[in-house]
Scaffold this motif. Structure first.
Motif, PDB file in Angstrom:
ATOM      1  N   TYR A 176      16.630 -13.411  13.056  1.00 60.29           N
ATOM      2  CA  TYR A 176      16.614 -13.467  11.590  1.00 60.29           C
ATOM      3  C   TYR A 176      16.320 -14.900  11.136  1.00 60.29           C
ATOM      4  CZ  TYR A 176      18.862  -8.848  11.108  1.00 60.29           C
ATOM      5  OH  TYR A 176      19.150  -7.508  11.130  1.00 60.29           O
ATOM      6  N   THR A 177      16.061 -15.035   9.833  1.00 59.64           N
ATOM      7  CA  THR A 177      15.809 -16.362   9.271  1.00 59.64           C
ATOM      8  C   THR A 177      17.052 -17.255   9.405  1.00 59.64           C
ATOM      9  OG1 THR A 177      16.325 -15.332   7.151  1.00 59.64           O
ATOM     10  CG2 THR A 177      13.991 -15.686   7.653  1.00 59.64           C
ATOM     11  N   SER A 178      18.223 -16.642   9.499  1.00 59.07           N
ATOM     12  CA  SER A 178      19.459 -17.374   9.843  1.00 59.07           C
ATOM     13  C   SER A 178      20.433 -16.347  10.403  1.00 59.07           C
ATOM     14  CB  SER A 178      20.045 -18.111   8.628  1.00 59.07           C
ATOM     15  OG  SER A 178      20.345 -17.187   7.620  1.00 59.07           O
ATOM     16  N   ASN A 179      21.563 -16.797  10.914  1.00 61.60           N
ATOM     17  CA  ASN A 179      22.503 -15.872  11.563  1.00 61.60           C
ATOM     18  C   ASN A 179      22.919 -14.733  10.616  1.00 61.60           C
ATOM     19  OD1 ASN A 179      24.553 -14.594  12.924  1.00 61.60           O
ATOM     20  ND2 ASN A 179      25.564 -16.476  13.579  1.00 61.60           N
ATOM     21  N   SER A 183      25.069 -15.064   7.139  1.00 56.68           N
ATOM     22  CA  SER A 183      24.372 -15.103   5.850  1.00 56.68           C
ATOM     23  C   SER A 183      23.802 -13.740   5.474  1.00 56.68           C
ATOM     24  CB  SER A 183      23.278 -16.183   5.858  1.00 56.68           C
ATOM     25  OG  SER A 183      22.691 -16.266   7.120  1.00 56.68           O
ATOM     26  N   ALA A 186      19.973 -13.239   5.193  1.00 54.18           N
ATOM     27  CA  ALA A 186      19.103 -13.421   6.362  1.00 54.18           C
ATOM     28  C   ALA A 186      18.111 -12.273   6.474  1.00 54.18           C
ATOM     29  CB  ALA A 186      19.965 -13.480   7.613  1.00 54.18           C
ATOM     30  N   VAL A 201      13.196 -20.188  11.367  1.00 56.82           N
ATOM     31  CA  VAL A 201      14.612 -19.917  11.588  1.00 56.82           C
ATOM     32  C   VAL A 201      15.416 -21.165  11.255  1.00 56.82           C
ATOM     33  CG1 VAL A 201      16.334 -19.181  13.274  1.00 56.82           C
ATOM     34  CG2 VAL A 201      14.010 -18.293  13.408  1.00 56.82           C
ATOM     35  N   GLU A 202      16.392 -20.970  10.392  1.00 55.98           N
ATOM     36  CA  GLU A 202      17.213 -22.083   9.949  1.00 55.98           C
ATOM     37  C   GLU A 202      18.032 -22.629  11.129  1.00 55.98           C
ATOM     38  OE1 GLU A 202      20.931 -22.252   7.057  1.00 55.98           O
ATOM     39  OE2 GLU A 202      19.340 -20.886   6.389  1.00 55.98           O
ATOM     40  N   VAL A 203      17.858 -23.893  11.433  1.00 56.81           N
ATOM     41  CA  VAL A 203      18.698 -24.506  12.468  1.00 56.81           C
ATOM     42  C   VAL A 203      19.410 -25.709  11.872  1.00 56.81           C
ATOM     43  CG1 VAL A 203      17.660 -23.789  14.652  1.00 56.81           C
ATOM     44  CG2 VAL A 203      16.613 -25.622  13.359  1.00 56.81           C
ATOM     45  N   THR A 208      25.213 -22.659  11.070  1.00 57.33           N
ATOM     46  CA  THR A 208      24.165 -22.137  11.962  1.00 57.33           C
ATOM     47  C   THR A 208      24.221 -22.719  13.362  1.00 57.33           C
ATOM     48  OG1 THR A 208      22.664 -23.774  11.060  1.00 57.33           O
ATOM     49  CG2 THR A 208      22.540 -21.572  10.129  1.00 57.33           C
ATOM     50  N   VAL A 211      23.199 -20.506  16.156  1.00 57.50           N
ATOM     51  CA  VAL A 211      21.779 -20.286  16.435  1.00 57.50           C
ATOM     52  C   VAL A 211      21.376 -21.063  17.682  1.00 57.50           C
ATOM     53  CG1 VAL A 211      19.430 -20.559  15.560  1.00 57.50           C
ATOM     54  CG2 VAL A 211      21.264 -20.004  13.999  1.00 57.50           C
TER      55      VAL A 211
END
Ligand code: ADP
Length: 259
Positions: A176-179, A183, A186, A201-203, A208, A211
Motif C-alpha cells: 500500500y501507499t503506507s501501512n 493509515s 492507504a 510508498v511512504e517511508v 511507518t 514499512v
C-alpha cells in the motif's frame, strides 16, 4: 515451478509468543493441495516462533558471547516446531512435503546468502516432492551467526531454481501507499515498479517504521527475483482462496512487482 513464501503474520499469532494459527495453516495446506501436483517450494517465516527468541538472544546481531549458543539452539528449535506444523498439515492432505533445514546447508556472510548448494532442493522438486524451508538461525562467516529471513531465502530459491512465479503470502492485500494497519487512507498499489518504491510508498515518519522492517524489507529481497525475470506477487493469504488462485496462475488481488 513456483515458490510460495508463507508469512509469519499468516501462520502464527504475531502478538502471542510460540502460538501458531492452526486454522490458517490447515486452510493454506488445503489450498496448496487443491492447487494440484505442480513443482512447488514452500518457505515460511518465523512470526511469533523464531523472532522473539532470536531477539532475546541477539542472534541477528551475531556472536558476542558464549551464552548465545543456547539462544541459537532455541531459535532454531522454535522454527523446527513451527515447520513441523506446516509439514504435518501438508502431509495429512497427501502433499509430499519434506522439511529442509536451511542452517544445515546455508552459511551467510554479513547476513547475506553467499555461495550455497541448492542441489538437494532442486532434486527434491524434480522428484515430485515439495521441500518446505523456513527462516532460520544460521552460521555467518563474518558475524559468527545470523538470522536468515524466509524472504531472502525464498527470493534466492526462486532465482536458483528458475521459478516462473514467487508468491509472498502476507496478512494484507499487498503493498500500500503506507501501512494499511495504521493509515485508513492507504491505497493498494497493484503494479509496483521497483525503482518507484520510495516515491510511491511512504517511508520514514514514526508511524511507518514498520514499512522498513516488514514490507520494504520484503520488496527489497524480492528485487533480485524480479530482475531475474520471476513474476513476483504479494497477496493476502488471510483471505480464503487467494493462495489457491495465485498458485494456479489465476488473476488475484494483490501487488505485482515489476522492473
Ligand atoms: P510476514 O512476517 O508475514 O512475512 P511482515 O509482517 O514482515 O510479513 O510484513 C507484512 C506487514 O507489513 C503487514 O502486516 C503490514 O502491517 C506491514 N506494512 C508496513 N508497511 C506496509 C505497506 N506500505 N503496505 C503493506 N503492508 C505494510
Amino acid at each position: 515451478m513456483r515458490v510460495l513464501k508463507l508469512g509469519g503474520s499468516v501462520i502464527t499469532v504475531k502478538e502471542k509468543p510460540m502460538t501458531a494459527d492452526v486454522g490458517n495453516i490447515r486452510r493454506l495446506a488445503e489450498e496448496i493441495a487443491a492447487a494440484g501436483p505442480g513443482r512447488l517450494v514452500v518457505v515460511h517465516g518465523g512470526g511469533s516462533f523464531g523472532h522473539p527468541v532470536a531477539k532475546r538472544h541477539g542472534i541477528a546481531e551475531g556472536f558476542t558471547s558464549r551464552g548465545q549458543a543456547l539462544g541459537f539452539s532455541k531459535t532454531h528449535r522454535a522454527m523446527v516446531a513451527l515447520n513441523s506444523l506446516v509439514v504435518d498439515a501438508l502431509v495429512d492432505l497427501a502433499v509430499p512435503a519434506v522439511s529442509v533445514t536451511p542452517s544445515s546447508f546455508v552459511v551467510t556472510d554479513g547476513g547475506r546468502i553467499g555461495a550455497a548448494d541448492f542441489d538437494v532442493v532442486r532434486r527434491l522438486v524434480d522428484g515430485g516432492i515439495t521441500p518446505v524451508l523456513y527462516g532460520d538461525a544460521v552460521l555467518d562467516r563474518s558475524r559468527g551467526f545470523s538470522i536468515l529471513s524466509g524472504d531472502q531465502l525464498a527470493a534466492r530459491l526462486a532465482v536458483e531454481l528458475g521459478a516462473s512465479r514467487l508468491v509472498f503470502a502476507v496478512d494484507v492485500d499487498g503493498v500500500y501507499t503506507s501501512n494499511p494497519k495504521l493509515s485508513p487512507d492507504a491505497q493498494l498499489i497493484e503494479r509496483l515498479p521497483l525503482g518507484r518504491m520510495r516515491e510511491l510508498v511512504e517511508v520514514g515518519g514514526a508511524l511507518t517504521t514498520d514499512v522498513t522492517g516488514g514490507m520494504l524489507g520484503k520488496v527489497s529481497e524480492a528485487a533480485a527475483a524480479v530482475e531475474a525475470g520471476v513474476e513476483v506477487l504479494i497477496v493476502n493469504a488471510s483471505r480464503p482462496g487467494v493462495i489457491l488462485k495465485a498458485l494456479r496462475g489465476e488473476p488475484v488481488t494483490g501487488t505485482v512487482l515489476t522492473r
